[in-house]
Write a protein that holds these residues in place. Structure first.
Motif, short mmCIF file in Angstrom:
data_model
loop_
_atom_site.label_atom_id
_atom_site.label_comp_id
_atom_site.label_asym_id
_atom_site.label_seq_id
_atom_site.Cartn_x
_atom_site.Cartn_y
_atom_site.Cartn_z
N GLY A 62 48.77 45.13 40.00
CA GLY A 62 48.42 46.31 39.22
C GLY A 62 47.13 46.92 39.74
N HIS A 63 46.95 48.22 39.49
CA HIS A 63 45.79 48.97 39.96
C HIS A 63 45.66 48.80 41.48
CE1 HIS A 63 42.42 51.48 39.15
NE2 HIS A 63 41.50 50.61 39.54
N SER A 64 44.54 48.26 41.97
CA SER A 64 44.38 48.07 43.42
C SER A 64 44.46 46.60 43.81
CB SER A 64 43.03 48.63 43.86
OG SER A 64 42.97 50.02 43.63
N THR A 65 45.00 45.77 42.93
CA THR A 65 45.10 44.34 43.19
C THR A 65 46.47 43.99 43.76
OG1 THR A 65 43.62 43.93 41.32
CG2 THR A 65 44.83 42.05 42.20
N PHE A 66 46.46 43.48 44.99
CA PHE A 66 47.67 42.97 45.63
C PHE A 66 47.44 41.52 46.04
CE2 PHE A 66 48.39 47.47 46.20
CZ PHE A 66 49.77 47.61 46.12
N ASP A 78 40.79 43.38 45.95
CA ASP A 78 40.12 43.88 44.73
C ASP A 78 40.66 43.22 43.46
OD1 ASP A 78 38.72 45.50 46.44
OD2 ASP A 78 39.47 47.40 45.65
N PRO A 79 40.48 41.92 43.31
CA PRO A 79 41.09 41.22 42.16
C PRO A 79 40.46 41.62 40.83
CG PRO A 79 40.33 39.68 43.87
CD PRO A 79 39.71 41.00 44.16
N VAL A 80 41.26 42.25 39.97
CA VAL A 80 40.79 42.64 38.65
C VAL A 80 41.91 42.37 37.64
CG1 VAL A 80 39.96 44.52 37.17
CG2 VAL A 80 39.23 44.42 39.56
N TRP A 81 41.68 41.37 36.80
CA TRP A 81 42.60 41.05 35.71
C TRP A 81 42.01 41.48 34.36
CZ3 TRP A 81 44.01 38.99 40.22
CH2 TRP A 81 45.33 38.60 40.42
N ALA A 82 40.92 42.25 34.36
CA ALA A 82 40.21 42.62 33.14
C ALA A 82 41.11 43.38 32.18
CB ALA A 82 38.98 43.47 33.49
N GLN A 83 41.00 43.04 30.90
CA GLN A 83 41.80 43.70 29.87
C GLN A 83 41.18 45.00 29.37
OE1 GLN A 83 44.97 42.86 28.96
NE2 GLN A 83 44.65 41.55 30.75
N ALA A 97 50.07 36.37 36.05
CA ALA A 97 48.83 35.75 35.58
C ALA A 97 48.10 35.15 36.78
CB ALA A 97 49.14 34.67 34.55
N LEU A 98 46.80 35.20 36.76
CA LEU A 98 46.01 34.65 37.86
C LEU A 98 46.33 33.18 38.07
CD1 LEU A 98 43.88 35.45 39.92
CD2 LEU A 98 42.12 35.05 38.21
N GLU A 99 46.64 32.49 36.98
CA GLU A 99 46.95 31.06 37.06
C GLU A 99 48.27 30.79 37.78
OE1 GLU A 99 44.20 32.23 34.15
OE2 GLU A 99 46.36 32.71 34.14
N GLU A 100 49.13 31.80 37.87
CA GLU A 100 50.42 31.61 38.53
C GLU A 100 50.32 31.67 40.05
OE1 GLU A 100 53.96 33.25 35.89
OE2 GLU A 100 52.39 34.78 36.09
N PRO A 120 34.15 38.14 36.35
CA PRO A 120 34.90 37.21 35.50
C PRO A 120 36.27 36.84 36.09
CG PRO A 120 33.85 38.86 34.15
CD PRO A 120 33.64 39.29 35.58
N THR A 121 36.93 37.79 36.78
CA THR A 121 38.17 37.47 37.47
C THR A 121 37.91 36.53 38.64
OG1 THR A 121 39.32 39.52 36.87
CG2 THR A 121 40.06 38.41 38.86
N LEU A 122 36.90 36.83 39.44
CA LEU A 122 36.64 36.02 40.63
C LEU A 122 36.35 34.57 40.28
CD1 LEU A 122 34.49 38.40 42.88
CD2 LEU A 122 36.97 38.15 42.74
N LYS A 123 35.75 34.33 39.12
CA LYS A 123 35.48 32.96 38.68
C LYS A 123 36.75 32.14 38.53
CE LYS A 123 31.16 33.57 36.08
NZ LYS A 123 30.54 33.51 34.72
N LYS A 124 37.86 32.82 38.26
CA LYS A 124 39.13 32.13 37.99
C LYS A 124 40.04 32.05 39.21
CE LYS A 124 38.96 33.81 33.21
NZ LYS A 124 39.61 34.69 32.21
N VAL A 125 39.63 32.66 40.32
CA VAL A 125 40.47 32.61 41.54
C VAL A 125 40.52 31.18 42.06
CG1 VAL A 125 40.64 33.36 43.94
CG2 VAL A 125 40.04 35.01 42.16
N LYS A 126 41.72 30.70 42.33
CA LYS A 126 41.89 29.33 42.82
C LYS A 126 41.46 29.21 44.27
CE LYS A 126 45.98 28.35 39.98
NZ LYS A 126 47.44 28.08 40.07
N GLY A 127 41.03 28.00 44.63
CA GLY A 127 40.66 27.73 46.01
C GLY A 127 39.21 28.06 46.28
N ASN A 128 38.88 28.07 47.55
CA ASN A 128 37.52 28.38 48.01
C ASN A 128 37.62 29.45 49.09
OD1 ASN A 128 34.73 28.23 48.41
ND2 ASN A 128 34.92 26.58 49.91
#
Length: 303
Positions: A62-66, A78-83, A97-100, A120-128
């Motif tokens: 969604g938006h500019s997030t691929f 551009d990861p943005v899951w903000a509500q 969902a980011l968790e998926e 806040p989205t970047l904090k939840k991104v999996k991996g390093n």
């Protein structure tokens, strides 16, 4: 004194307080139908993309997030899951969902606006993941505790884990606080993989740089913004309209047009369906090949 970045051709995006008042007055007089939104894909290919490490794919969140899979790497743009975005509630739910999603190898940030850079989205991104950011943004990332951050200037190229990442110009601006106007840059990213070259345009108005990018690169898939253009007297320097996005695509010589930056947040006066209608109308008027336009539903995956 902090460096201030600028656009090509000396294009300024500065707007006066009088301009803002004029826009607000116009907006109050407009009636927009927000009951129709961009649809969600009924098919979510979560397991396929989680297990995939060999095939090229892209999923519109969604938006500019691929979420992009290229040459064995997992990439987020551009990861943005903000509500919410400011006072506005998100209009459409993120496609996955980011968790998926699996662990990320690469995250790219086109610029510092909040609808493109959401910590806040970047904090939840999996991996390093390795972060690639425009010049001037690294210090903010370091302050937030991120260590794997590479800053890039326009036309910089970096080889990373089997792909080549290029940072290319865009016509925009940025600000996160009252004092940091244009103290970091903005742009798009080109990913050169084994099988394809993808161009994530970022946020931009129409500008002469598209021709130069097209001369320098052979581009397959173009993730092109089409929304947040109305009123055009106010927005055109910063946000490309649907007709000009097609003009830019033709100048780039791309093979596949994937529209983005519409339908998630009401950042301007146009709606997602309006942007898409103008895009398809112009595409058909120019008699362009239907197979070169890939309009995605939110959460749709192309493998």
């Amino acid at each position: 004194m902090r460096k201030r970045y600028a656009n090509l051709d000396n294009v300024s995006n500065a707007k006066s307080f009088k301009d803002m008042l004029k826009w607000n007055k116009e907006r109050r007089s407009k009636v927009k139908d927000l009951s129709v939104q961009i649809p969600q894909s009924p098919i979510k290919r979560v397991e396929e993309i989680r297990e995939n490490r060999s095939r090229t794919s892209y999923t519109w969140i969604g938006h500019s997030t691929f979420f992009i899979q290229l040459s064995g790497l997992n990439i987020l743009t551009d990861p943005v899951w903000a509500q919410r975005m400011g006072f506005q509630k998100r209009l459409t739910t993120p496609g996955l969902a980011l968790e998926e999603l699996p662990e990320m190898d690469v995250v790219v940030i086109s610029h510092g606006h909040y609808d493109h850079l959401d910590f806040p989205t970047l904090k939840k991104v999996k991996g390093n993941p390795q972060y690639f950011v425009p010049a001037g943004l690294k210090s903010l990332f370091v302050k937030k505790g991120y260590k794997k951050v590479i800053e890039m200037n326009w036309w910089d190229s970096i080889d990373y884990e089997g792909i080549k990442v290029h940072f290319v110009p865009a016509q925009h601006w940025t600000r996160r606080t009252m004092t940091d106007m244009n103290t970091s840059h903005w742009g798009g990213f080109i990913f050169e993989g084994h099988s394809e070259t993808m161009y994530f345009v970022g946020d931009t108005g129409y500008f002469s740089g598209f021709k130069e990018i097209g001369r320098r690169f052979t581009i397959g898939t173009v993730f092109m913004p089409i929304g947040a253009y109305e009123p055009e007297w106010f927005m055109k320097d910063s946000h490309i309209n649907p007709e000009d996005s097609i003009k830019a695509f033709l100048e780039l010589g791309g093979k596949m047009f994937v529209p983005m930056h519409y339908g998630a947040y009401r950042l301007a006066d146009d709606t997602g369906p309006e942007a898409l209608e103008r895009l398809t109308r112009e595409w058909n008027r120019l008699s362009l090949p239907q197979g070169q336009l890939k309009v995605l539903m939110i959460g749709e995956t192309v493998i």
